[in-house]
Design an enzyme around this catalytic site. Structure first.
Site, PDB file in Angstrom:
ATOM      1  CE1 TYR A  66      -1.695  -3.777  -8.383  1.00 20.87           C
ATOM      2  CE2 TYR A  66      -0.631  -1.725  -7.758  1.00 20.87           C
ATOM      3  CZ  TYR A  66      -1.031  -3.007  -7.446  1.00 20.87           C
ATOM      4  OH  TYR A  66      -0.751  -3.526  -6.216  1.00 20.87           O
TER       5      TYR A  66
ATOM      6  NE  ARG B  61      -2.992   2.646 -11.057  1.00 23.08           N
ATOM      7  CZ  ARG B  61      -2.878   3.849 -10.548  1.00 23.08           C
ATOM      8  NH1 ARG B  61      -2.388   4.835 -11.281  1.00 23.08           N
ATOM      9  NH2 ARG B  61      -3.254   4.095  -9.314  1.00 23.08           N
TER      10      ARG B  61
ATOM     11  N   GLY C  19       0.791  -1.229   0.000  1.00 30.04           N
ATOM     12  CA  GLY C  19       0.000   0.000   0.000  1.00 30.04           C
ATOM     13  C   GLY C  19       0.816   1.268   0.000  1.00 30.04           C
TER      14      GLY C  19
ATOM     15  CB  CYS D 130     -15.449   1.524 -29.403  1.00 26.20           C
ATOM     16  SG  CYS D 130     -14.645   1.458 -30.998  1.00 26.20           S
ATOM     17  CD  GLU D 131     -16.122   1.139 -22.821  1.00 31.48           C
ATOM     18  OE1 GLU D 131     -16.548   1.889 -21.935  1.00 31.48           O
ATOM     19  OE2 GLU D 131     -16.201  -0.091 -22.791  1.00 31.48           O
TER      20      GLU D 131
ATOM     21  CD  GLU E 114       1.491  -9.179   1.781  1.00 28.56           C
ATOM     22  OE1 GLU E 114       0.476  -8.546   1.427  1.00 28.56           O
ATOM     23  OE2 GLU E 114       1.438 -10.313   2.248  1.00 28.56           O
ATOM     24  N   PRO E 115       5.125  -4.757  -0.676  1.00 29.88           N
ATOM     25  CG  PRO E 115       7.301  -4.021  -1.090  1.00 29.88           C
ATOM     26  CD  PRO E 115       6.508  -4.993  -0.252  1.00 29.88           C
ATOM     27  N   GLY E 116       4.005  -3.439  -3.770  1.00 29.98           N
ATOM     28  CA  GLY E 116       3.914  -3.674  -5.208  1.00 29.98           C
ATOM     29  C   GLY E 116       4.279  -2.374  -5.900  1.00 29.98           C
TER      30      GLY E 116
HETATM   31  N1  LLP Z   1      -0.808  -7.176  -0.492  1.00 34.93           N
HETATM   32  C1  LLP Z   1      -2.080  -7.444  -0.773  1.00 34.93           C
HETATM   33  C2  LLP Z   1      -2.774  -8.500  -0.050  1.00 34.93           C
HETATM   34  C3  LLP Z   1      -2.745  -6.713  -1.785  1.00 34.93           C
HETATM   35  O1  LLP Z   1      -4.012  -6.973  -2.059  1.00 34.93           O
HETATM   36  C4  LLP Z   1      -2.049  -5.697  -2.493  1.00 34.93           C
HETATM   37  C5  LLP Z   1      -2.702  -4.917  -3.542  1.00 34.93           C
HETATM   38  C6  LLP Z   1      -0.688  -5.470  -2.169  1.00 34.93           C
HETATM   39  C7  LLP Z   1      -0.110  -6.221  -1.155  1.00 34.93           C
HETATM   40  C8  LLP Z   1       0.153  -4.457  -2.882  1.00 34.93           C
HETATM   41  O2  LLP Z   1      -0.326  -3.166  -2.804  1.00 34.93           O
HETATM   42  P1  LLP Z   1       0.605  -1.966  -3.308  1.00 34.93           P
HETATM   43  O3  LLP Z   1       1.851  -1.965  -2.479  1.00 34.93           O
HETATM   44  O4  LLP Z   1       0.920  -2.192  -4.729  1.00 34.93           O
HETATM   45  O5  LLP Z   1      -0.216  -0.766  -3.094  1.00 34.93           O
HETATM   46  N2  LLP Z   1      -5.132  -1.678  -9.155  1.00 34.93           N
HETATM   47  C9  LLP Z   1      -4.991  -0.659  -8.133  1.00 34.93           C
HETATM   48  C10 LLP Z   1      -4.293  -1.193  -6.906  1.00 34.93           C
HETATM   49  C11 LLP Z   1      -4.945  -2.411  -6.331  1.00 34.93           C
HETATM   50  C12 LLP Z   1      -4.104  -3.076  -5.274  1.00 34.93           C
HETATM   51  C13 LLP Z   1      -4.633  -4.427  -4.936  1.00 34.93           C
HETATM   52  N3  LLP Z   1      -3.920  -5.064  -3.876  1.00 34.93           N
HETATM   53  C14 LLP Z   1      -4.260   0.539  -8.737  1.00 34.93           C
HETATM   54  O6  LLP Z   1      -3.903   0.499  -9.915  1.00 34.93           O
HETATM   55  O7  LLP Z   1      -4.066   1.522  -8.065  1.00 34.93           O
END
Ligand code: LLP
Length: 413
Positions: free
Chosen positions: A370, A310, A227, A341-342, A267-269
């Site tokens: 994402y 996004r 997050g 087409c939207e 858990e960074p994404g």
């Molecule tokens: N851990 C869990 C269990 C999650 O569900 C997520 C993201 C993460 C970690 C990683 O979150 P991050 O660090 O990337 O914020 N599609 C949306 C974001 C959805 C995130 C879903 N879960 C966007 O493009 O903003």
């Protein structure tokens, strides 16, 4: 490094324009150096001695990026059996993968736990009951919904009144099931949302998590999820990771002293890959119209919401840079729109651009998280290729889809 020097946008040591020429557009381009430095920054900011980064591969499952993170020692947050499978295939250690599904069928648990041997992070009481029946006397992790949520958009908030996690008032049920099935709760997890730029909700959630963890005797790790937000707009204040890291470390240190040593997992994404990627698109059409006496410009490009959803889905902001006119005066205000087409098919609303024309390449910035991972074949259009840059090296890591790919699952053509 991804940045502007003079007229040009560079990715690593290469001009974005040249990458677009070599690989065609649209194309996703990632800078490996940025991924590595984001990873290191995160680890250094969270000074806890037993930290495990579990990269959330839903943000970007490019194999080259995954291998880079594996080599840095990262674990993996997998939210589907296939993400877990991919992690194992690429050599992520089994014990460093956590499966955090939502609305998980028994078949998925049988596969993930039974066949892959990956730890399951249970999202509901129903799932815990089914898990207990399937795998009594084993280890399990539980996902807590701490009643605190945050995120850049309501769809990206997962704590609070959402479908995620075990609510605090369900803990007694959890304890009964744990006892009945002789489970060992080795992990206590939460993930409160995505794109959070304020440290406080993380710390509040961590406190709740600690309160829950102290009620179980077998806990080996606390996982506060991902997050961690990144700035998308210029001038937006970044998350104070130093502060958050220090405070988190203090909290977990305190827990470890009282209840015995635990690992801290994050858990960074987005934080790892968000600013490491751009989507390069080409201007194919410029439409200038007059609406109630006001000029309106649509810059049409060869990509769209099928490749980067996004902006359409969350109203998310992505900077747009004309890759070979980066230092030109920004005299045009335009909506950058795609070929789908939207009417909601936008990549940027009211972008400030130089005078652009058909043929110019634009970079949609901060598209590493994402982006590709949420892309689709809507309108029967192929997905773009993915290219990874490392200094002056450039490598195609996923090819562009073909018409045959689009039809490959249709049984009769
Ligand atoms: N851990 C869990 C269990 C999650 O569900 C997520 C993201 C993460 C970690 C990683 O979150 P991050 O660090 O990337 O914020 N599609 C949306 C974001 C959805 C995130 C879903 N879960 C966007 O493009 O903003």
């Amino acid at each position: 490094m991804i940045g502007v020097s003079g007229r040009y946008l560079y990715i690593g040591l290469l001009k974005a324009e040249e990458i677009a020429e070599s690989f065609g557009t649209p194309v996703y381009v990632y800078d490996k150096e940025v991924v590595v430095s984001n990873y290191k920054e995160l680890v250094e900011s969270i000074g806890y001695r037993d930290l495990e980064v579990m990269y959330a591969c839903k943000a970007n499952n490019n194999v080259e990026i995954l291998k880079t993170l594996r080599d840095l020692g990262s674990g993996l947050d997998a939210v589907s059996p296939w993400e877990a499978l991919l992690g194992l295939k690429l050599g992520f250690r089994r014990e460093k993968i956590l499966f955090t599904g939502n609305n998980v069928a028994d078949e998925e648990m049988k596969f993930v736990r039974g066949e892959l041997g990956v730890l399951v992070n249970v999202d509901s009481v129903s799932q815990l009951r089914r898990y207990g029946r399937l795998f009594p006397e084993t280890e399990v992790s539980i996902r807590i919904n701490p009643g605190i949520g945050a995120g850049h958009h309501e769809y990206a908030v997962t704590g609070g009144v959402t479908k995620f996690g075990i609510y605090l008032n369900q803990l007694e049920q959890v304890k009964t099931l744990v006892r009945d099935y002789r489970l060992r709760v080795v992990g206590v997890h939460t993930h409160i949302g995505s794109g959070i730029l304020d440290a406080e909700p993380f710390l509040e959630a961590a406190k709740v998590l600690i309160g829950v963890a102290s009620q179980f005797t077998s806990v080996e790790f606390l996982d506060i999820g991902g997050g961690f937000g990144i700035p998308y707009k210029s001038g937006e204040k970044p998350l104070d990771l130093q502060y958050l890291g220090r405070k988190l470390a203090e909290l977990v240190e305190g827990f470890s002293m009282r209840y015995g040593h635990v690992k801290l997992r994050v858990e960074p994404g987005r934080f790892i890959v968000g600013n490491a990627g751009v989507l390069l698109v080409r201007v194919v059409d410029v439409k200038e119209v007059e609406v109630s006496g006001l000029k309106k410009v649509f810059v049409g490009v060869d990509s769209g919401m099928n490749h980067l959803i996004r902006p359409a889905l969350y109203g998310a902001h992505h900077e747009v840079i004309a890759v070979s006119k980066a230092d030109w005066p920004k005299t045009v205000r335009a909506d950058v729109v795609g070929n789908i087409c939207e009417s909601g098919d936008v990549l940027a609303i009211g972008a400030e651009l130089p005078e652009v024309e058909e043929g110019d390449v634009l970079a949609i910035m901060n598209a590493g998280a994402y982006g590709y991972s949420m892309s689709s074949n809507y309108n029967l259009r192929p997905r773009p290729p993915e290219v990874v840059v490392y200094g002056s090296e450039v490598k195609l890591t996923r090819r562009r889809e073909t018409f045959e790919d689009l039809l490959s699952t249709s049984l009769e053509v």
